[in-house]
Design an enzyme around this catalytic site. Sequence first.
Site, mmCIF file in Angstrom:
data_model
loop_
_atom_site.group_PDB
_atom_site.id
_atom_site.type_symbol
_atom_site.label_atom_id
_atom_site.label_comp_id
_atom_site.label_asym_id
_atom_site.label_seq_id
_atom_site.Cartn_x
_atom_site.Cartn_y
_atom_site.Cartn_z
ATOM 1 N N ASN A 249 49.186 35.398 31.760
ATOM 2 C CA ASN A 249 50.114 35.237 31.977
ATOM 3 C C ASN A 249 49.775 34.213 32.848
ATOM 4 O O ASN A 249 49.442 34.533 33.345
ATOM 5 C CB ASN A 249 50.716 36.509 33.017
ATOM 6 C CG ASN A 249 51.858 36.669 33.374
ATOM 7 O OD1 ASN A 249 52.653 35.540 33.858
ATOM 8 N ND2 ASN A 249 51.714 37.954 34.198
ATOM 9 N N HIS B 43 59.338 35.531 29.071
ATOM 10 C CA HIS B 43 57.925 35.946 29.948
ATOM 11 C C HIS B 43 56.925 35.886 28.826
ATOM 12 O O HIS B 43 57.403 36.959 28.631
ATOM 13 C CB HIS B 43 58.086 36.234 31.494
ATOM 14 C CG HIS B 43 57.289 35.903 32.093
ATOM 15 N ND1 HIS B 43 56.464 34.679 32.013
ATOM 16 C CD2 HIS B 43 56.985 36.852 32.553
ATOM 17 C CE1 HIS B 43 54.767 35.293 33.270
ATOM 18 N NE2 HIS B 43 55.290 36.220 33.477
ATOM 19 N N CYS C 16 56.881 34.111 38.658
ATOM 20 C CA CYS C 16 57.715 34.398 36.252
ATOM 21 C C CYS C 16 58.541 33.422 36.279
ATOM 22 O O CYS C 16 58.933 32.852 34.811
ATOM 23 C CB CYS C 16 56.558 34.961 36.155
ATOM 24 S SG CYS C 16 55.609 35.462 36.297
HETATM 25 N N1 COA Z 1 40.405 47.472 31.238
HETATM 26 C C1 COA Z 1 40.170 49.284 30.756
HETATM 27 N N2 COA Z 1 40.605 50.093 31.625
HETATM 28 C C2 COA Z 1 41.038 49.536 32.648
HETATM 29 C C3 COA Z 1 41.533 48.599 32.868
HETATM 30 C C4 COA Z 1 41.157 47.749 31.787
HETATM 31 N N3 COA Z 1 41.258 45.801 32.380
HETATM 32 N N4 COA Z 1 42.568 48.337 33.395
HETATM 33 C C5 COA Z 1 43.404 49.426 34.373
HETATM 34 N N5 COA Z 1 42.051 50.598 32.767
HETATM 35 C C6 COA Z 1 42.317 52.399 33.435
HETATM 36 C C7 COA Z 1 43.275 52.465 34.527
HETATM 37 O O1 COA Z 1 42.045 52.465 35.710
HETATM 38 C C8 COA Z 1 43.391 54.305 34.070
HETATM 39 O O2 COA Z 1 42.367 54.814 33.906
HETATM 40 P P1 COA Z 1 42.435 56.396 34.731
HETATM 41 O O3 COA Z 1 43.462 56.585 33.397
HETATM 42 O O4 COA Z 1 40.700 56.573 34.504
HETATM 43 O O5 COA Z 1 42.738 56.651 36.078
HETATM 44 C C9 COA Z 1 43.619 53.473 32.451
HETATM 45 O O6 COA Z 1 43.088 52.535 32.717
HETATM 46 C C10 COA Z 1 45.467 53.383 32.473
HETATM 47 O O7 COA Z 1 45.831 52.616 33.583
HETATM 48 P P2 COA Z 1 47.619 52.035 33.384
HETATM 49 O O8 COA Z 1 47.103 51.118 34.537
HETATM 50 O O9 COA Z 1 48.428 53.018 32.776
HETATM 51 O O10 COA Z 1 47.648 51.188 31.900
HETATM 52 P P3 COA Z 1 49.044 50.872 31.612
HETATM 53 O O11 COA Z 1 49.067 51.323 30.121
HETATM 54 O O12 COA Z 1 50.036 51.057 32.491
HETATM 55 O O13 COA Z 1 48.591 49.018 31.707
HETATM 56 C C11 COA Z 1 48.825 46.965 32.425
HETATM 57 C C12 COA Z 1 48.447 48.553 32.267
HETATM 58 C C13 COA Z 1 48.117 46.682 33.689
HETATM 59 C C14 COA Z 1 48.750 46.148 31.341
HETATM 60 C C15 COA Z 1 50.139 47.233 32.197
HETATM 61 O O14 COA Z 1 51.188 48.168 33.810
HETATM 62 C C16 COA Z 1 51.377 46.157 32.701
HETATM 63 O O15 COA Z 1 51.371 45.183 31.704
HETATM 64 N N6 COA Z 1 51.841 46.331 33.664
HETATM 65 C C17 COA Z 1 52.903 44.907 33.837
HETATM 66 C C18 COA Z 1 51.808 44.110 34.454
HETATM 67 C C19 COA Z 1 52.319 42.462 34.625
HETATM 68 O O16 COA Z 1 52.849 42.143 33.175
HETATM 69 N N7 COA Z 1 52.929 41.643 35.527
HETATM 70 C C20 COA Z 1 53.428 40.642 35.842
HETATM 71 C C21 COA Z 1 54.660 40.065 35.513
HETATM 72 S S1 COA Z 1 55.242 39.113 35.996
#
Ligand code: COA
Length: 311
Positions: free
Chosen positions: A263, A233, A109
């Site tokens: 993204n 980004h 990215c």
């Molecule tokens: N819909 C509903 N629930 C979801 C879900 C979705 N699409 N994806 C995950 N969950 C759930 C998880 O299973 C978890 O449930 P649990 O508490 O029962 O285990 C809960 O939501 C919280 O998950 P968590 O991983 O703590 O959420 P988060 O606030 O960290 O958000 C992301 C998840 C992926 C959105 C976030 O971590 C993120 O954006 N990370 C960076 C990703 C990124 O930018 N990648 C590219 C880099 S170039």
Amino acid sequence: MPYGRITGWAVDLPEKVLTNADLASMVDTSDEWITERSGISSRHVDGTVTEMSTVAGRAALAMAGVSPNQVDLLLLATTTSDQMIPASSSVVQDNLGLSCGAMDLNAACSGFVYGLVTAMQFVEGGMERVLLIGSDALSRFTNWEDRTTCVLFGDGAGAVVIERNGSQPSLLGWDLMSDGSAADLLYCEHDDKIVMHGQEVFRKAVLAMEKAATTAMERAGTSIDDIALVVPHQANIRIIDTALKRLGIPREKAALVLQRTGNTSAASIPLALVDALDAGRVAPGDLLLLVGFGAGMTSAAAVLRWNPPEN
Ligand code: COA
């Protein structure tokens, strides 16, 4: 006129749009969850890197008034080349009728900023015109049964023409970095789908953005107050907001398109940049801060002065 300037720009997005409601019918998720946790409402899917790059590249050349035989180099930043061999840049070079060198550049990215810095070095080394494209088709490598990743990604392409016709430098400062010790946080094996440890990526992304942006601004001899527009980004609005807060930049100064693109990896910064340019948000002389991070983990930032055309 020894310095590079951006003289043409364009984007392309595939026709097919997937909304949060569409995703909610595919995996256990909801519009509310996706919007709140990522800021994304819809994304374009089913694109190919070569098609999107060709459309965006052709339109950017037309805008710059540059004919295919005037291009000295094609740089294609992508992490999702249509084939492993050959590089997608060779296919795009032929599609566009260019007669020059072409290469793919994979910095995930961060690829567009890596490409911008690389293109500027070529131009300042004597090349007249470089076509730089950031293009990714993540939908092909997305696991559509994994709700933790499939809600985030989309496809797109953005292209810029860089010409050696500025008397003032455009690229004032930059920083490129890689931290391979974090390679296992976000990866895709051959013939497989993307795997991501979202929370860890989130944490590292915020710090990497802050460090890259600070270093690039230091090297440019500028401070946050001098920056007219930040082009981050487009991964997650919460990552952007947290990084902006740490840098002391109000959100109004940021170019944002992720709500409708998701993204798009190497395409994300040019998509946001072109959106801001087309909306008239950039004036001659403005300083722009481009900052990205991605798998690797790579990070990159560039301070760019938007120089007006000179004749
Ligand atoms: N819909 C509903 N629930 C979801 C879900 C979705 N699409 N994806 C995950 N969950 C759930 C998880 O299973 C978890 O449930 P649990 O508490 O029962 O285990 C809960 O939501 C919280 O998950 P968590 O991983 O703590 O959420 P988060 O606030 O960290 O958000 C992301 C998840 C992926 C959105 C976030 O971590 C993120 O954006 N990370 C960076 C990703 C990124 O930018 N990648 C590219 C880099 S170039």
